[in-house]
Write an enzyme that holds these catalytic residues in place. Structure first.
Site, PDB file in Angstrom:
ATOM      1  N   GLY A   1       0.778  -1.238   0.000  1.00  0.00           N
ATOM      2  CA  GLY A   1       0.000   0.000   0.000  1.00  0.00           C
ATOM      3  C   GLY A   1       0.800   1.274   0.000  1.00  0.00           C
TER       4      GLY A   1
ATOM      5  N   CYS B   1     -14.799  -1.156 -28.695  1.00  0.00           N
ATOM      6  CA  CYS B   1     -16.164  -0.861 -29.096  1.00  0.00           C
ATOM      7  C   CYS B   1     -17.022  -0.784 -27.836  1.00  0.00           C
ATOM      8  CB  CYS B   1     -16.662  -1.951 -30.040  1.00  0.00           C
ATOM      9  SG  CYS B   1     -18.237  -1.517 -30.750  1.00  0.00           S
TER      10      CYS B   1
ATOM     11  N   GLU C   1       4.759  -5.854   2.047  1.00  0.00           N
ATOM     12  CA  GLU C   1       4.412  -6.450   0.750  1.00  0.00           C
ATOM     13  C   GLU C   1       4.180  -5.365  -0.305  1.00  0.00           C
ATOM     14  OE1 GLU C   1       1.730 -10.156   2.469  1.00  0.00           O
ATOM     15  OE2 GLU C   1       0.790  -8.220   2.157  1.00  0.00           O
ATOM     16  N   PRO C   2       5.220  -4.656  -0.696  1.00  0.00           N
ATOM     17  CA  PRO C   2       5.041  -3.571  -1.661  1.00  0.00           C
ATOM     18  C   PRO C   2       4.826  -4.102  -3.076  1.00  0.00           C
ATOM     19  CG  PRO C   2       7.361  -3.876  -1.196  1.00  0.00           C
ATOM     20  CD  PRO C   2       6.631  -4.839  -0.309  1.00  0.00           C
ATOM     21  N   GLY C   3       3.840  -3.600  -3.759  1.00  0.00           N
ATOM     22  CA  GLY C   3       3.613  -3.965  -5.157  1.00  0.00           C
ATOM     23  C   GLY C   3       3.764  -2.731  -6.027  1.00  0.00           C
ATOM     24  N   ARG C   4       2.741  -1.884  -5.935  1.00  0.00           N
ATOM     25  CA  ARG C   4       2.692  -0.651  -6.709  1.00  0.00           C
ATOM     26  C   ARG C   4       3.975   0.173  -6.602  1.00  0.00           C
ATOM     27  NH1 ARG C   4      -1.985   1.822  -8.239  1.00  0.00           N
ATOM     28  NH2 ARG C   4      -3.324   0.555  -6.925  1.00  0.00           N
TER      29      ARG C   4
HETATM   30  C1  LIG Z   1      -2.497  -6.055  -3.362  1.00  0.00           C
HETATM   31  C2  LIG Z   1      -1.827  -6.444  -2.130  1.00  0.00           C
HETATM   32  C3  LIG Z   1      -0.569  -5.919  -1.834  1.00  0.00           C
HETATM   33  C4  LIG Z   1       0.130  -4.897  -2.689  1.00  0.00           C
HETATM   34  O1  LIG Z   1      -0.425  -3.640  -2.562  1.00  0.00           O
HETATM   35  P1  LIG Z   1       0.319  -2.391  -3.261  1.00  0.00           P
HETATM   36  O2  LIG Z   1      -0.616  -1.270  -3.059  1.00  0.00           O
HETATM   37  O3  LIG Z   1       0.466  -2.734  -4.691  1.00  0.00           O
HETATM   38  O4  LIG Z   1       1.609  -2.190  -2.578  1.00  0.00           O
HETATM   39  C5  LIG Z   1       0.069  -6.365  -0.698  1.00  0.00           C
HETATM   40  N1  LIG Z   1      -0.518  -7.262   0.124  1.00  0.00           N
HETATM   41  C6  LIG Z   1      -1.729  -7.786  -0.134  1.00  0.00           C
HETATM   42  C7  LIG Z   1      -2.302  -8.773   0.793  1.00  0.00           C
HETATM   43  C8  LIG Z   1      -2.426  -7.379  -1.260  1.00  0.00           C
HETATM   44  O5  LIG Z   1      -3.642  -7.874  -1.497  1.00  0.00           O
END
Ligand SMILES: *Cc1c(COP(=O)(O)O)cnc(C)c1O
Length: 479
Positions: free
Chosen positions: A264, A397, A325-328
């Protein structure tokens, strides 16, 4: 004649995203327009050095708080195998949300002890795979799921007939913490589908202790949601987990090994604020968030230390590993979508100029379902001032395939600003589009999925995803 900017454009990120002398956009020293000549459009372009810089920023934050922090990249943000390879090579671990992502993580070379598995609805097959691989943690989403993990362990033991150690599980909690992000991206509200509520935690833990030969409860987990612009929800979540950990310790004598604060960490989608004032205030604050990962960790540890001091449990805090748990924040600003203007029209009644591109919401689903703002620039006239207004739309479309808010809720600007006199054939770039894009794309309208390239140091681009062919559209149809 359009005027040329005298300063670097506001979206510039030195060394990574720059307008160079020929007025072209460069991504880590690769000319974006030239890449489209070679690979066609639409095209995803990723920068290896930017991914590494984003990870280094997280690692520096861990150093700053002087704690061992385990970073597990949330692979749902982008699980392209070359991206996973860069992430692994940069030295962090991985979070998966399905058997498919687990498969990809293992194939990308992550060791089982580097993998954590989240999800609300894991199947028996997925649990079998996780248990047999012996991953770091399966994060259970309900008390019921504990039983499912035990069953998977029993199956594994009887079928493999080996001395598999107990499966490691963590409890996913839902602590009732709101954030200023979209409701669809908030995951810690009791109205959300995720997790075990605070009132059930102790029961869940006791249930988890019933069969220590099958499972080992090693941690506790909260993910407050994606693109969380403030430090407070993280601190509140951490404190809540810390209090649970102390209660569990008091009631059972056991100490959990880890606290997982989820993902997050936000990305600033409004580095260029030329259209920011056209967004609603709360969207603007959320999308333009600047939050240092070190501030998140510092504040979380501060509130936990306070609570620990009150309970005389400071020694426990030092034993706990912290997971993020960084994604974004790893991949969003390392990716750009390049798209070509295919068609143009001027409506005499409104005087609007419409630009029709080849990148629709089938590539950027968030633009449609969350009205997510991706800043749009010209890739071949990157230094030319963007002072003309256009209606911009994708190729699908579907009237909803537009770069503005067709519901007229004003969640996106009605017009996009680009240089004057855009013509068909001009290449445009949607910035910050590396997260939740490639991973969510789909071939709606019979549109073959695009190619992706990774720019390496020195500007060489490697193909990391082949463009689909028409034949690929038939691949799984049976007739
Ligand atoms: C989606 C998710 C993330 C990643 O969130 P980001 O906003 O992309 O950092 C981490 N942990 C869990 C459990 C998620 O569902």
């Amino acid at each position: 004649m359009s005027s040329v900017l005298t300063n670097a454009p506001a979206w510039t990120i030195p060394g990574f995203l720059e307008a160079r002398d020929n007025n072209h956009l460069f991504i880590s020293a690769a000319d974006a327009t030239a890449l489209t000549y070679q690979y066609g459009t639409p095209l995803f372009v990723f920068s290896e050095s930017r991914i590494r810089a984003n990870i280094a920023r997280l690692q520096a934050a861990a150093k700053k708080v002087d704690r061992p922090i385990k970073f597990c990249y949330a692979s749902k943000a982008n699980s392209n195998m070359a991206v996973l390879g860069v992430v692994r090579d940069a030295g962090i671990d991985i979070e998966v949300n399905s058997g498919g992502e687990l498969f990809k993580a293992l194939r990308a070379g992550f060791r089982p002890d580097q993998i954590i598995f989240n999800g609300t609805s894991k199947t028996d097959d997925e649990l079998d795979e996780a248990v047999r691989a012996g991953i770091y943690s399966i994060n259970v989403d309900s008390i019921y799921e504990i039983e499912l993990v035990e069953d998977a362990m029993r199956r594994a033991r009887s079928e493999l007939n080996t001395g598999l150690p107990p499966a490691r599980i963590a409890l996913r909690l839902v602590p009732e913490i709101g954030t200023r992000s979209h409701l669809g991206l908030q995951t810690a509200l009791l109205t959300s589908k995720f997790g075990i509520s605070s009132s059930e935690v102790l029961d869940a833990f006791r249930r988890g202790l019933q069969n220590p030969d099958l499972i080992h409860v090693c941690g506790i987990h909260i993910h407050v949601g994606s693109q969380t612009p403030d430090v407070e929800p993280f601190a509140e979540a951490f404190k809540s987990m810390w209090n649970h950990l102390m209660t569990i310790h008091r009631e059972t004598g056991l100490t959990l090994e880890h606290i997982n604060l989820g993902g997050g960490i936000p990305v600033n989608y409004l580095r260029d604020r030329s259209q920011a004032d056209q967004l609603p205030e709360h969207e603007r604050d959320m999308l333009g968030a600047e939050l240092e990962p070190s501030d998140v960790l510092t504040e979380a540890l501060r509130v936990a230390r306070e609570a620990a001091r009150d309970a005389q449990a400071e020694h426990l805090l030092d034993q706990v590993t912290i997971l993020l748990e960084p994604g974004r924040s790893v991949i969003a600003d390392a990716g750009v979508v390049l798209t070509k203007v295919q068609n143009i029209k001027r409506r005499p009644e409104t005087n609007d100029i419409w630009l029709l591109t080849d990148a629709g919401y089938n590539l950027l689903l968030s633009m449609n379902n969350y009205k997510w703002y991706y800043h749009l620039i010209s890739a071949s006239r990157a230094c030319t001032s963007a002072d003309a207004q256009y209606k911009v739309a994708g190729p699908l479309c579907d009237s909803g395939d537009v770069y503005f808010d067709i519901e007229r809720h004003g969640r996106l600007p009605d017009y996009r600003l680009l240089p004057r006199d855009v013509k068909p054939g001009e290449v445009l770039a949607l910035l910050n589009s590396g997260a939740y894009s490639l991973a969510q794309m789909f071939p709606y309208n019979g549109r073959p999925l695009p190619a992706a390239v990774m720019v390496r140091d020195g500007g060489r681009a490697d193909l990391i995803r082949k463009r689909d062919t028409y034949e690929d559209l038939l691949m799984n149809d049976v007739w």
